[in-house]
Design an enzyme around this catalytic site. Structure first.
Site, PDB file in Angstrom:
ATOM      1  N   CYS A  90      23.457 -66.043  22.288  1.00 21.55           N
ATOM      2  CA  CYS A  90      22.201 -65.438  21.675  1.00 21.55           C
ATOM      3  C   CYS A  90      21.843 -64.294  22.687  1.00 21.55           C
ATOM      4  CB  CYS A  90      21.270 -66.258  21.163  1.00 21.55           C
ATOM      5  SG  CYS A  90      19.853 -65.512  20.330  1.00 21.55           S
ATOM      6  N   HIS A  91      21.282 -63.034  22.380  1.00 21.16           N
ATOM      7  CA  HIS A  91      20.797 -61.887  23.021  1.00 21.16           C
ATOM      8  C   HIS A  91      19.139 -61.827  23.098  1.00 21.16           C
ATOM      9  CE1 HIS A  91      21.424 -59.756  19.316  1.00 21.16           C
ATOM     10  NE2 HIS A  91      20.107 -59.860  19.293  1.00 21.16           N
ATOM     11  N   HIS A 130      16.472 -68.956  19.340  1.00 21.38           N
ATOM     12  CA  HIS A 130      15.159 -68.397  18.630  1.00 21.38           C
ATOM     13  C   HIS A 130      13.743 -68.784  18.860  1.00 21.38           C
ATOM     14  CE1 HIS A 130      18.630 -66.513  16.026  1.00 21.38           C
ATOM     15  NE2 HIS A 130      18.591 -65.862  17.154  1.00 21.38           N
TER      16      HIS A 130
END
Length: 462
Positions: free
Chosen positions: A179-180, A216
């Site tokens: 995930c970025h 997230h």
């Protein structure tokens, strides 16, 4: 694979979701940008026509300006053929269609529940997980059968629950989720250094961070640039912008109206808890009680971010389909543009072509001692030749532990119940989500309606 003069040749990559009109093209571009490995990418997709077109598009890239390595692309109609003896597996799929996602995201609005993304947490993330988990069961079973020693890189959301499913079905799998979101927070810290200290020319990779949490909903407990502790710098930045927000989009080429953010949620969380929330505001808001940032559209606007409508995603898909046709026919030439994602660099490191430390989603082997062992967490990990080792991150601080532990427990429960095909068990997790702040009877009605809306993809539960 074979090693020749500091280069690795004949690498086999299986791309599940190989008909993608976005992530796949970015991955192709990143592969073409490195000169020390080459091989074949096998494209598998339930939309065989889409993967066939990507085969044609991919095989033209060797002629693109700036291409440093010629990869071959081959579309296949059977998952087993793509996976057979693969060295690496990429998973990037959309579970069902945007019609189902439209229900995930917008149906709860009838109950006063708003979602800014709807693919990871809350009502939308959990219903999406019900469609995704059976798909990942099948993928894990096939990886075990055809390429048990392959490294598996997942980009699909809900990230935590996807990775957890892979390990539940095939415990020996070598899988991790990428995930970025942390990268964007590193860029915010670069901006803070520029504004607060006048230090320019810093790359986001120069910002060293300690990452804890779940995908997230990641947090930084340490952030350093050389000998500078960035927490005091970031506090000054937050005090400056706490009322107005910081309006410059960090990635202007990516953000538009529906992805923009003034970083006010991130700033608010830092000033309240003392740790840096390391994801975008649209994601962070969904892990908090709905009354904080997502009470209604007016509240969302006041916090300086957007609710991304699925209608926008549908329109964007039309544009990408049109571009796919232009690339396929040759009307448009493929231009190489590196994405900033680290998947290709992770592959290089696992092949022994360099070391890398970056954030990934893997089971908790003790890197976060005060979360359950085996729960999928996001921390830094060290990549070396055929080795992925989590970096000890330490305990989640007491200030933010209640927020993160609740989410982690909810996600674990959803996976276990979904694998058992226990919808009542899933509902128990569903109704405990902080953003589903409605009476129990209404929550059950909403849950049942959302299930019915996407029942076409949930037959295995009935």
């Amino acid at each position: 694979m074979k090693y020749v003069d500091n280069k690795v040749e004949d690498v086999k990559i299986a791309y599940i979701g190989g008909g993608s009109r976005g992530w796949a093209w970015g991955f192709m571009s990143d592969l073409a940008a490195v000169d020390d490995m080459c091989g074949t990418v096998y494209l598998y997709d339930i939309d065989a026509e889409a993967s066939k077109k990507n085969e044609v598009i991919g095989n033209k890239i060797k002629d693109a300006e700036g291409c440093k390595s010629a990869w071959k692309y081959k579309s296949v109609k059977r998952l087993g053929k793509a996976l057979d003896k693969a060295d690496f597996v990429i998973i990037s799929i959309l579970p069902a269609t945007f019609d189902e996602m439209e229900s995930d995201v917008h149906w709860p609005e009838q109950y006063g529940i708003y979602q800014s993304v709807g693919d990871t947490a809350g009502a939308g993330g959990i219903i999406r997980a019900l469609r995704t988990i059976p798909m990942f069961e099948e993928i894990a079973q096939n990886i075990k059968k055809y390429c048990p020693d392959a490294w598996v890189i997942n980009y699909t959301n809900p990230m935590t629950m996807c990775v957890k499913t892979l390990y539940k079905v095939f415990p020996e799998i070598k899988a991790f989720g990428c995930c970025h979101e942390v990268f964007g927070t590193q860029k915010v810290l670069v901006t803070a250094l520029e504004e607060m200290r006048g230090i320019e020319g810093i790359k986001r990779e120069d910002i060293k961070v300690n990452v804890v949490g779940v995908n997230h909903f990641t947090w930084l407990t340490k952030a350093q640039y050389r000998d500078i502790d960035l927490f005091p710098v970031y506090r000054e930045f937050c005090e400056k912008y706490k009322d107005t927000g910081y309006s410059k989009d960090i990635d202007e080429n990516w953000f538009n109206k529906f992805f923009s953010s003034k970083e006010k949620v991130k700033i608010d969380l830092f000033l309240r808890y003392g740790y840096i929330a390391a994801a975008g505001d649209r994601h962070l808001a969904e892990f908090c009680p709905g009354s904080w940032y997502l009470k209604d559209k007016k509240t969302v606007r006041e916090w300086g971010f957007e609710l991304t409508p699925v209608s926008w995603r549908k329109e964007d898909l039309k544009n990408r389909l049109e571009r796919s046709e232009r690339l396929y026919t040759g009307e448009e030439k493929f231009e190489l543009k590196e994405t900033g994602e680290e998947g290709v660099q992770q592959i290089r490191a696992l092949l022994g072509l360099g070391d890398l430390v970056t954030n990934v989603n893997i089971p908790n082997y003790g890197q976060i001692p005060n979360l359950p062992l085996g729960a999928v967490v996001e921390t830094n990990a060290s990549f070396r030749a055929n080795s992925l080792t989590p970096v000890f991150a330490g305990n989640i601080p007491e200030n933010i532990y209640p927020l993160i532990s609740r989410v982690s427990g909810e996600q674990e429960k959803v996976v276990d119940a979904a694998l058992a095909r226990d919808l009542d068990g899933v509902f128990n997790a569903f109704v405990s989500d902080p953003n589903i702040d409605i009476p129990l009877s209404k929550a059950r009605k909403m849950f049942d309606e959302m299930i019915e809306n996407t029942k076409k993809y949930l037959k295995m539960y009935f």
